[in-house]
Design an enzyme around this catalytic site. Structure first.
Site, mmCIF file in Angstrom:
data_model
loop_
_atom_site.group_PDB
_atom_site.id
_atom_site.type_symbol
_atom_site.label_atom_id
_atom_site.label_comp_id
_atom_site.label_asym_id
_atom_site.label_seq_id
_atom_site.Cartn_x
_atom_site.Cartn_y
_atom_site.Cartn_z
ATOM 1 N N ASP A 51 0.964 -1.277 -0.154
ATOM 2 C CA ASP A 51 -0.053 0.101 -0.010
ATOM 3 C C ASP A 51 0.941 1.104 0.038
ATOM 4 O O ASP A 51 0.721 2.253 -0.788
ATOM 5 C CB ASP A 51 -0.812 -0.045 1.073
ATOM 6 N N THR A 122 -6.912 -4.818 1.013
ATOM 7 C CA THR A 122 -5.639 -5.106 1.838
ATOM 8 C C THR A 122 -5.677 -6.337 2.897
ATOM 9 O O THR A 122 -5.044 -7.071 2.722
ATOM 10 C CB THR A 122 -5.123 -3.699 2.494
#
Ligand code: AMP
Ligand code: MG
Ligand code: MG
Length: 331
Positions: A51, A122
């Site tokens: 990320d 995620t």
């Protein structure tokens, strides 16, 4: 008359190449085996090294080429000091060859707002559900989502490898293999893009089975309100998968007929690019009240009144949202 591609088409062409690089980074982090997981607000709200690296890569690459854009990324990271290796300078030629829809020809760089979700899904990424993961770059003009790019780094991955971060998955991933559409030689990853008024590309449009109500919803951010709303749709089947990008891909590829998420939690960077791809092929995405989502640069990030989306038959799903759900979700 001035010639050459419009700002919008140049931006989308760059975003395509930048999203492809993002996909490479997402795969590399898994292959290296250290995800660097950080909890943001709680155990289901995570950030990984991927990320962080992807956000830096996308935002810096875009800002370098388009310095007057407003860019809003999900991750809260310090500015500056980005490794040159993360910068992508290419643009996808095929996009530059397409005509810009007339209503967007005069747009100036400073009028555009870009919403970046460097890694959507995620939670699923950390659990090895890799095909749930997407990279999302959405473009808004006058508050409306008008262009979007979705990279799905692990499209085809089940044909390529059995995920196992411990045993060096990079050995079996193929970055550039061409050939078979599926199976062990299929190319890993894909990029889908679209512009309102032009269309959406990089996938095969398919409708869900007619007359069946197949609802796709969250697998890791559920609540009573979420399940109440899903049940009210009288679904024939319910799919619980990660990622807003992934769920919109299910709608355009006929795996699901509606995306129902009666909860706050999903943000503007989750919906901007996916909304464009869905609308470009005739679908619709709103909050649970049926209101359009707005993407002005100073808008609140949270989609507080949830998400309701369908490729066809949107009105059926909208008509079934219970009053109790609407009352609980204030826009
Ligand atoms: P999901 O369908 O659960 O994968 O959610 C779609 C997107 O919204 C993902 O980027 C999630 O991280 C985000 N999201 C949804 N609900 C929440 C929540 N309660 N907290 C944090 N993020 C959320
Ligand atoms: Mg997300
Ligand atoms: Mg994200």
């Amino acid at each position: 008359m001035a010639s050459g591609p419009s700002v919008l088409m140049r931006l989308v062409a760059s975003a395509y190449s930048i999203a492809q690089k993002a996909g490479v980074i997402v795969r590399r982090v898994i292959a290296e085996g250290d995800l660097g997981i950080v909890e943001k607000t709680c155990a289901t709200d995570l950030q990984t090294k991927a990320d962080r690296l992807v956000q830096m890569s996308i935002c810096s690459s875009l800002a370098r080429k388009f310095p007057r854009l407003t860019i809003i990324g999900e991750e809260d990271l310090p500015l500056g000091g980005v490794d040159q290796e993360l910068i992508e300078d290419d643009q996808w030629e095929e996009i530059l060859q397409k005509p810009c829809p007339a209503q967007y020809l005069a747009i100036k760089e400073e009028d555009l707002v870009v919403w970046v979700d460097p890694l959507d899904g995620t939670k699923e990424y950390t659990e090895g559900l890799l095909d749930n993961v997407t990279v999302l770059i959405g473009v808004a003009y006058e508050g409306e989502a008008i262009a979007g790019v979705i990279n799905q780094p692990y499209y085809n991955y089940q044909g390529n490898c059995i995920h196992s971060p411990q045993n060096g998955a990079k050995q079996v991933f193929r970055e550039h293999s061409k050939g078979a559409e599926a199976g062990p030689d299929a190319e890993l990853g894909r990029t889908i893009w679209g512009v309102l008024g032009l269309g959406a590309f990089g996938f095969q449009l398919q409708e869900a089975p007619a007359g069946k109500h197949i609802v796709t919803t969250t697998r890791s951010h559920g609540s009573k309100l979420v399940s109440d709303c899903v049940s009210a749709m009288e679904p024939d089947a319910v799919l619980r998968v990660g990622g807003a990008g992934n769920k919109i891909i299910q709608l355009i590829e006929g795996k699901a007929s509606a995306y129902v998420f009666a909860s706050p939690g999903c943000k503007k960077w989750d919906t901007c690019a996916p909304e464009v791809i869905l609308r470009a092929v005739g679908g619709k995405l709103t909050d649970v009240h049926g209101n359009a989502l707005r993407y002005y640069k100073d808008v609140k990030h949270m989609n507080s009144a949830g998400v309701l989306a369908a490729l066809r038959n949107y009105d059926y799903y909208a008509s079934r949202v219970p009053e109790s759900v609407k009352k609980a979700l204030v826009p």
